[in-house]
Design a protein around this motif. Structure first.
Motif, PDB file in Angstrom:
ATOM      1  N   TRP A   1      62.657  64.256 -20.689  1.00  0.00           N
ATOM      2  CA  TRP A   1      63.086  63.639 -19.442  1.00  0.00           C
ATOM      3  C   TRP A   1      61.867  63.455 -18.574  1.00  0.00           C
ATOM      4  N   ILE A   2      61.716  62.274 -18.033  1.00  0.00           N
ATOM      5  CA  ILE A   2      60.623  61.984 -17.109  1.00  0.00           C
ATOM      6  C   ILE A   2      61.269  61.817 -15.740  1.00  0.00           C
ATOM      7  N   ALA A   3      60.923  62.709 -14.825  1.00  0.00           N
ATOM      8  CA  ALA A   3      61.441  62.652 -13.459  1.00  0.00           C
ATOM      9  C   ALA A   3      60.448  61.882 -12.607  1.00  0.00           C
ATOM     10  N   PHE A   4      60.972  60.961 -11.807  1.00  0.00           N
ATOM     11  CA  PHE A   4      60.136  60.125 -10.958  1.00  0.00           C
ATOM     12  C   PHE A   4      60.195  60.583  -9.507  1.00  0.00           C
ATOM     13  N   SER A   5      59.161  60.278  -8.772  1.00  0.00           N
ATOM     14  CA  SER A   5      59.128  60.631  -7.349  1.00  0.00           C
ATOM     15  C   SER A   5      59.751  59.541  -6.479  1.00  0.00           C
ATOM     16  N   ASP A   6      60.006  58.362  -7.064  1.00  0.00           N
ATOM     17  CA  ASP A   6      60.503  57.242  -6.251  1.00  0.00           C
ATOM     18  C   ASP A   6      61.947  56.839  -6.534  1.00  0.00           C
ATOM     19  N   CYS A   7      62.684  57.651  -7.292  1.00  0.00           N
ATOM     20  CA  CYS A   7      64.080  57.342  -7.571  1.00  0.00           C
ATOM     21  C   CYS A   7      64.812  58.614  -7.961  1.00  0.00           C
ATOM     22  N   THR A   8      66.133  58.540  -7.902  1.00  0.00           N
ATOM     23  CA  THR A   8      66.962  59.660  -8.321  1.00  0.00           C
ATOM     24  C   THR A   8      67.472  59.355  -9.722  1.00  0.00           C
ATOM     25  N   GLY A   9      67.098  60.164 -10.662  1.00  0.00           N
ATOM     26  CA  GLY A   9      67.448  59.969 -12.061  1.00  0.00           C
ATOM     27  C   GLY A   9      66.231  60.230 -12.912  1.00  0.00           C
ATOM     28  N   ASN A  10      66.283  59.793 -14.159  1.00  0.00           N
ATOM     29  CA  ASN A  10      65.209  60.060 -15.116  1.00  0.00           C
ATOM     30  C   ASN A  10      65.063  58.922 -16.115  1.00  0.00           C
ATOM     31  N   LEU A  11      63.950  58.959 -16.811  1.00  0.00           N
ATOM     32  CA  LEU A  11      63.803  58.223 -18.060  1.00  0.00           C
ATOM     33  C   LEU A  11      64.052  59.277 -19.126  1.00  0.00           C
ATOM     34  N   ALA A  12      65.032  59.052 -19.984  1.00  0.00           N
ATOM     35  CA  ALA A  12      65.397  60.019 -21.010  1.00  0.00           C
ATOM     36  C   ALA A  12      65.037  59.480 -22.380  1.00  0.00           C
ATOM     37  N   MET A  13      64.565  60.375 -23.239  1.00  0.00           N
ATOM     38  CA  MET A  13      64.239  60.017 -24.622  1.00  0.00           C
ATOM     39  C   MET A  13      64.805  61.077 -25.549  1.00  0.00           C
ATOM     40  N   HIS A  14      65.294  60.626 -26.689  1.00  0.00           N
ATOM     41  CA  HIS A  14      65.693  61.535 -27.756  1.00  0.00           C
ATOM     42  C   HIS A  14      64.821  61.167 -28.947  1.00  0.00           C
ATOM     43  N   LEU A  15      64.163  62.195 -29.515  1.00  0.00           N
ATOM     44  CA  LEU A  15      63.198  61.979 -30.589  1.00  0.00           C
ATOM     45  C   LEU A  15      63.558  62.813 -31.807  1.00  0.00           C
ATOM     46  N   SER A  16      63.193  62.295 -32.974  1.00  0.00           N
ATOM     47  CA  SER A  16      63.398  63.038 -34.214  1.00  0.00           C
ATOM     48  C   SER A  16      62.329  64.121 -34.341  1.00  0.00           C
ATOM     49  N   GLY A  17      62.475  64.969 -35.331  1.00  0.00           N
ATOM     50  CA  GLY A  17      61.479  66.005 -35.595  1.00  0.00           C
ATOM     51  C   GLY A  17      60.130  65.449 -35.987  1.00  0.00           C
ATOM     52  N   THR A  18      60.094  64.175 -36.384  1.00  0.00           N
ATOM     53  CA  THR A  18      58.825  63.523 -36.732  1.00  0.00           C
ATOM     54  C   THR A  18      58.295  62.686 -35.571  1.00  0.00           C
ATOM     55  N   THR A  19      58.852  62.875 -34.396  1.00  0.00           N
ATOM     56  CA  THR A  19      58.496  62.220 -33.133  1.00  0.00           C
ATOM     57  C   THR A  19      58.889  60.747 -33.047  1.00  0.00           C
ATOM     58  N   ALA A  20      59.730  60.274 -33.928  1.00  0.00           N
ATOM     59  CA  ALA A  20      60.222  58.894 -33.806  1.00  0.00           C
ATOM     60  C   ALA A  20      61.219  58.845 -32.655  1.00  0.00           C
ATOM     61  N   VAL A  21      61.085  57.843 -31.797  1.00  0.00           N
ATOM     62  CA  VAL A  21      62.007  57.705 -30.665  1.00  0.00           C
ATOM     63  C   VAL A  21      63.325  57.154 -31.195  1.00  0.00           C
ATOM     64  N   ARG A  22      64.382  57.935 -31.032  1.00  0.00           N
ATOM     65  CA  ARG A  22      65.715  57.512 -31.467  1.00  0.00           C
ATOM     66  C   ARG A  22      66.408  56.691 -30.380  1.00  0.00           C
ATOM     67  N   THR A  23      66.379  57.183 -29.148  1.00  0.00           N
ATOM     68  CA  THR A  23      66.965  56.462 -28.024  1.00  0.00           C
ATOM     69  C   THR A  23      66.094  56.662 -26.792  1.00  0.00           C
ATOM     70  N   ILE A  24      66.138  55.673 -25.930  1.00  0.00           N
ATOM     71  CA  ILE A  24      65.426  55.744 -24.657  1.00  0.00           C
ATOM     72  C   ILE A  24      66.249  54.972 -23.632  1.00  0.00           C
ATOM     73  N   TYR A  25      66.439  55.565 -22.462  1.00  0.00           N
ATOM     74  CA  TYR A  25      67.250  54.924 -21.427  1.00  0.00           C
ATOM     75  C   TYR A  25      66.923  55.555 -20.080  1.00  0.00           C
ATOM     76  N   THR A  26      67.348  54.911 -19.012  1.00  0.00           N
ATOM     77  CA  THR A  26      67.178  55.465 -17.675  1.00  0.00           C
ATOM     78  C   THR A  26      68.520  55.938 -17.145  1.00  0.00           C
ATOM     79  N   THR A  27      68.466  56.853 -16.204  1.00  0.00           N
ATOM     80  CA  THR A  27      69.668  57.362 -15.561  1.00  0.00           C
ATOM     81  C   THR A  27      69.539  57.212 -14.046  1.00  0.00           C
ATOM     82  N   GLY A  28      70.660  57.384 -13.361  1.00  0.00           N
ATOM     83  CA  GLY A  28      70.652  57.305 -11.905  1.00  0.00           C
ATOM     84  C   GLY A  28      70.203  55.936 -11.429  1.00  0.00           C
TER      85      GLY A  28
END
Length: 110
Positions: A72-99
């Motif tokens: 989760w990447i928390a930003f100082s200029d918005c309420t919410g996050n950039l979220a990522m789900h990664l495999s054990g080999t570091t492949a990005v499975r999903t990426i999305y923003t919240t809030g």
């Protein structure tokens, strides 16, 4: 939830290393490096970033090769996050923003 418990990404990394051992700590470092690379690929202004959290997902005793991670990447200029789900080999499975956070080229959850 992790933020409420420990308050910093370094503490999350240290806490994870204590509970899972050196091999898992190295994996977390690899995942963290991948997250940093994705931040660069997306062209996110690092001055927006307040904190970066990386943690293994609870796998209920599954084999190490089936591990996955969340970031989760928390930003100082918005309420919410950039979220990522990664495999054990570091492949990005999903990426999305919240809030109310937005990142060009990334879809919003929900």
């Amino acid at each position: 939830m992790l933020k409420c418990l420990v308050g910093s990404s370094a503490a999350v990394l240290m806490l994870t290393a204590v509970f899972t051992g050196p091999a898992e700590a190295r994996r977390i470092d690899e995942v963290r490096a991948k997250v940093q690379a994705v931040i660069d690929e997306l062209g996110i202004d690092r001055s927006r970033i307040r904190e970066v959290f990386v943690a293994p997902d609870d796998q209920g005793g599954e084999a190490p090769g089936s591990l996955s991670y969340s970031a989760w990447i928390a930003f100082s200029d918005c309420t919410g996050n950039l979220a990522m789900h990664l495999s054990g080999t570091t492949a990005v499975r999903t990426i999305y923003t919240t809030g109310d956070c937005a990142v060009p080229g990334v879809s919003k959850s929900g």
